[in-house]
Design an enzyme around this catalytic site. Sequence first.
Site, short mmCIF file in Angstrom:
data_model
loop_
_atom_site.label_atom_id
_atom_site.label_comp_id
_atom_site.label_asym_id
_atom_site.label_seq_id
_atom_site.Cartn_x
_atom_site.Cartn_y
_atom_site.Cartn_z
N ARG A 158 0.82 -1.21 0.00
CA ARG A 158 0.00 0.00 0.00
C ARG A 158 0.86 1.27 0.00
O ARG A 158 0.51 2.28 0.60
CB ARG A 158 -0.96 0.03 1.19
CG ARG A 158 -1.94 -1.13 1.24
CD ARG A 158 -2.84 -1.16 0.01
NE ARG A 158 -3.74 -2.31 0.11
CZ ARG A 158 -3.46 -3.53 -0.34
NH1 ARG A 158 -2.31 -3.75 -0.95
NH2 ARG A 158 -4.33 -4.51 -0.22
N SER A 226 -11.34 -0.19 2.29
CA SER A 226 -10.63 -0.53 3.53
C SER A 226 -10.04 0.74 4.11
O SER A 226 -9.15 1.34 3.52
CB SER A 226 -9.54 -1.55 3.25
OG SER A 226 -10.09 -2.76 2.77
N GLU A 327 -5.85 4.51 5.32
CA GLU A 327 -5.48 4.45 3.90
C GLU A 327 -5.84 5.75 3.16
O GLU A 327 -5.09 6.18 2.29
CB GLU A 327 -6.15 3.27 3.21
CG GLU A 327 -5.45 1.95 3.44
CD GLU A 327 -5.79 0.93 2.35
OE1 GLU A 327 -5.78 1.31 1.17
OE2 GLU A 327 -6.05 -0.23 2.68
#
EC number: 1.3.1.98
Length: 335
Positions: A158, A226, A327
């Site tokens: 990520r 998410s 995120e």
Amino acid sequence: MSDSSFASLTTLRVGGTPRALIRCTSADELASAVARLDAETAPLIVVGGGSNLLVAEGELDVTAVLVENAGIELVDAHTLRVGAGTVWDDVVAFAVERGLGGIEALSGIPGSAGATPVQNVGAYGAEISEVLTRVRLWNRETNTDEWVSAQSLDLAYRYSNLKFTHRAVVLELELRLEPTELSRPLRHLGGQRLPLAEARENVLATRRAKGMVLDAADHDTWSAGSFFTNPVVDPALADAIEAQVGEEGMPRFAQSDGREKLSAAWLIERAGFPRGYPGETAPARLSTKHTLALTNRGGATAGDIVELARQVRGGVEKRFGVTLVPEPVWVGVEI
């Protein structure tokens, strides 16, 4: 909501109004718009699919630059060239329809193609880093339009060196895929490989069951996907958490550096935050399908989302000593 508000431009459907909005339907328009605003030292935010943004309410002193340069070109038998403004799932569908494998596990991920290298988007055991070969960037530091290799982006879980830096804007990208009948191993199926089209439908069905495929009628999908990344911790801490909870089969995945990746959703639930928390009357809640998604139930503000994020992160940290990392990109708000 206004058509030019961030509430209408993001999947969380919260956020105020930019002072101006510029729609860019080509890579050259996108580069030119960013260059002009930078020359004027005007604050800007680049918006693709809006699936990874949490923006403050009110009138914002920022120009929204909309990335709308959509297009997919089959360069050769292996290579796709994709405009940054292309809907990502359209790219996956294009590849699968042509028997090209490598991104079928990334079906249904919301947002635009240009965001995939920034986040090193991944799901079910696959990451964009495995197929990304190069990216066309507008380099805001040098005012140059350049193609760079995927290796130069320091892609990791990520992460890329584009994330949070604002040093460059993605204009296009190229993916190298493989002609194949079978998918790559699908982690959620224990490494099983399926025919490409079947794999795509399986992933889409799995994501829908978690509220992770956008549906305007389903508030469980009014989210940023998410919300927290899965934490990577030392094995000793993972052992301590597993012993504290006292359950067999805690999700933990060995990493190349010796640490272990844990499931943020698992931690959230064991810290006392069930699906649908904090209850039916709350404007912002955890999804009723998946605890890793923070959702707008139709009337939430950015502040409501922020407060819920703080509660969840604080609860996990207090119970397990793990600080979850959000995120989404935060604009005008902070956790």
